[in-house]
Design a protein around this motif. Sequence first.
Motif, mmCIF file in Angstrom:
data_model
loop_
_atom_site.group_PDB
_atom_site.id
_atom_site.type_symbol
_atom_site.label_atom_id
_atom_site.label_comp_id
_atom_site.label_asym_id
_atom_site.label_seq_id
_atom_site.Cartn_x
_atom_site.Cartn_y
_atom_site.Cartn_z
ATOM 1 N N CYS A 238 0.837 -1.201 0.000
ATOM 2 C CA CYS A 238 0.000 0.000 0.000
ATOM 3 C C CYS A 238 0.874 1.253 0.000
ATOM 4 N N SER B 223 2.541 1.651 -3.334
ATOM 5 C CA SER B 223 1.569 2.115 -4.324
ATOM 6 C C SER B 223 1.317 3.611 -4.172
ATOM 7 N N ARG C 204 4.341 5.476 -5.441
ATOM 8 C CA ARG C 204 4.384 5.416 -6.906
ATOM 9 C C ARG C 204 3.372 6.391 -7.518
ATOM 10 N N LYS C 205 2.161 6.456 -6.949
ATOM 11 C CA LYS C 205 1.147 7.383 -7.457
ATOM 12 C C LYS C 205 1.586 8.832 -7.275
#
Length: 117
Positions: A73, A76, A79-80
Amino acid sequence: MAKNDTPSREAISVPTRVVVSLMRLAHGMPYCEICEHFNMGRPGARLSPQRGPAEKKEEQRLRRVIANRESACKTSLRRKALHADLEKKVAELKTENENLKKEKYLWTEKYQTLLEK
């Protein structure tokens, strides 16, 4: 219902995710809104005072699964955020490039007019 008549956890066939969630709720462990799972707290935290070896292994496995989900999580989200920053940078560079092209065109025109004189 007599004590022997109650079904065991294996007989009920409840998904591990549900069992883990119920265990976390019962022991007051915090819930991660982003990942939609429960945080185990510190790695050495105990869920129940007395457990057998099989329960310990299962608990350790569940702890690893949850730690992996939290890590995934966070990765992620990083990365976003990086992707959004890069998109913003691309837009800024495109604008700067267009401005430089216009400036070059103006200077080229000015140079051509000076050559013609």
